[in-house]
Design an enzyme around this catalytic site. Structure first.
Site, short mmCIF file in Angstrom:
data_model
loop_
_atom_site.label_atom_id
_atom_site.label_comp_id
_atom_site.label_asym_id
_atom_site.label_seq_id
_atom_site.Cartn_x
_atom_site.Cartn_y
_atom_site.Cartn_z
N LYS A 186 0.89 -0.70 0.27
CA LYS A 186 0.03 0.17 -0.09
C LYS A 186 0.91 1.49 0.20
O LYS A 186 0.83 1.67 -1.15
CB LYS A 186 -0.45 0.55 1.27
CG LYS A 186 -2.07 1.24 0.95
CD LYS A 186 -2.60 1.33 2.46
CE LYS A 186 -1.25 1.87 4.01
NZ LYS A 186 -2.69 2.83 4.41
N ASP A 221 -6.63 0.56 0.77
CA ASP A 221 -6.67 0.73 2.20
C ASP A 221 -8.27 0.31 3.06
O ASP A 221 -8.57 -0.69 2.10
CB ASP A 221 -6.37 2.51 2.98
CG ASP A 221 -7.66 3.56 2.06
OD1 ASP A 221 -8.05 2.66 1.12
OD2 ASP A 221 -7.73 4.33 2.32
#
Length: 412
Positions: A275, A293
């Site tokens: 991420k 996320d």
């Protein structure tokens, strides 16, 4: 014939023709008794008739007396009723009152049913109105059916994903990374600090941090306790300080003080996962990538674009639905929508601009007025998360952390 036979004959003949003296007397007595009985019977019958007539007379008299008594009672009641018309009216009204009560009960029951029906209809109408007022949410039912129990084809999902991306692009034309940064190193550090906190809190913390440690070399040489104190507002400051010291040293020692531009190299740095790597690549290097996320994962599942919960699997499935050129901006738009409208616990469905495309419409508040109160940041008329937002940002900049702006200015 001898004398004996003659005498017998004489006796026999007398017996047949004449009654014996004793028999005669008996007959006479019976006749007298019968005569007396016959004589007594008419007298008794007469007496019995007389008694019957007397009883009948008494019975008739009794009935007549009872009838007269009843008539007297009826007259008394009539007189009483005449004297008390209210009583008479009450008596007359009693059955009517019962009937009226029954009618009233029936009317109340019918009224309750009608009210319940009206309430249901009102709710349905309110829901429809809210849906229409939320940018055409009347099509939400069709969207739900499109993503119903029947498996949806890959082509259909890709088409819906494209439509959602286009709609979000119109609403969030100013979508951007919500972390303040001026170079890849600052974005990398800010992204590591954003774990388990808000971008706003990170943006309020990093000015003082970057003022004191502007390069990987500076941060790698930082005193751990001093570094921890600077990043304390972001939470988990000890573990985050350890990651920052580690990745700064790795950048200094392995990459010449510069941030690498590939996923494979970035994920080798302490505290950096996929991420974080895609945030840096997409926004500092222009390399397309999806930022999966919590907001992104929640929304793509609500949109029925995937059922996966693992971030890597989510990334792979969404990659297949959109062109690579849209990956970075689709991430920003989706995250913007999740933070401002499509919240985790209570989505503001009643004011959602893409309600007509959402198969989960109705999970949140559908009343427009109530939903409007759930909006956050610039959508709710509040400051955004960045202290230094882009020029086209329609909201107000976020305020600095109290006491930190002065410290940052002094350090610079």
């Amino acid at each position: 014939m001898s004398e004996h036979q003659a005498a017998r004959s004489t006796t026999t003949g007398r017996t047949a023709k004449e009654p014996a003296p004793g028999a005669t007397a008996a007959r006479t007595a019976g006749s007298k008794k019968a005569a007396a009985s016959k004589k007594a019977t008419p007298e008794k019958a007469a007496a019995k008739r007389a008694a019957t007539q007397t009883a009948s007379t008494k019975s008739a008299a009794t009935k007549k007396a009872a009838t007269a008594k009843k008539a007297t009672a009826d007259k008394s009641i009539e007189k009483t009723a005449e004297k008390t018309p209210a009583t008479k009216a009450a008596a007359e009204k009693t059955p009517a009152t019962k009937k009226t009560a029954a009618k009233t009960t029936a009317k109340k029951t019918a009224a309750k049913k009608t009210a319940a029906t009206k309430t249901a209809a009102t709710k349905a109408a309110a829901k429809k109105t809210a849906a229409k007022g939320a940018a055409g949410a009347k099509k939400a039912t069709a969207a739900k059916q499109a993503a119903g129990t029947k498996p949806e084809s890959q082509e259909s999902k890709a088409e819906r994903a494209a439509r959602i991306n286009d709609a979000l692009a119109e609403v969030y034309y100013y979508a951007h990374p919500e972390l303040d940064f001026e170079n890849p190193f600052e974005l990398l550090v800010a992204t590591v600090l954003s774990a388990q906190t808000t971008d706003l809190r990170v943006n309020q913390t990093t000015p003082a941090l970057f003022a004191k440690y502007p390069t990987p070399e500076d941060m790698a040489a930082a005193d751990p306790e001093a570094l921890e104190e600077l990043i304390r507002p972001t939470g988990f400051f000890r573990s985050k300080a350890k990651s920052l010291l580690g990745l700064s040293a790795a950048l200094r020692d392995d990459f010449g003080g510069t941030v690498p531009g590939t996923v494979e190299e970035l994920v080798k740095l302490p505290g950096v996962g996929r991420k974080t790597a895609f945030v840096v690549l997409g926004n500092a290097f222009g390399v397309p990538g999806l930022t999966v996320d919590t907001h992104f994962g929640r929304l793509v599942r609500r949109w029925k674009l995937t059922e996966q919960t693992d971030a890597v699997k989510v990334e792979q499935e969404i990659d297949d639905l959109l062109p690579e050129s849209e990956w970075t901006m689709f991430s920003h738009r989706t995250i913007f929508h999740g933070r401002r409208i499509c919240h985790s616990r209570k989505p503001a469905c009643g004011v959602c601009p893409i309600a007509e495309l959402c198969p989960s419409y109705g999970e949140g508040e559908t009343d427009p007025e109530k939903a409007k109160k759930l909006l956050k940041y610039e959508m709710g008329g509040q400051p955004g998360q960045r202290l230094k937002p882009p020029a086209d940002y329609p909201g107000r900049p976020a305020p600095p952390l109290p006491g930190r702006d002065q410290a940052a200015g002094a350090a610079r």
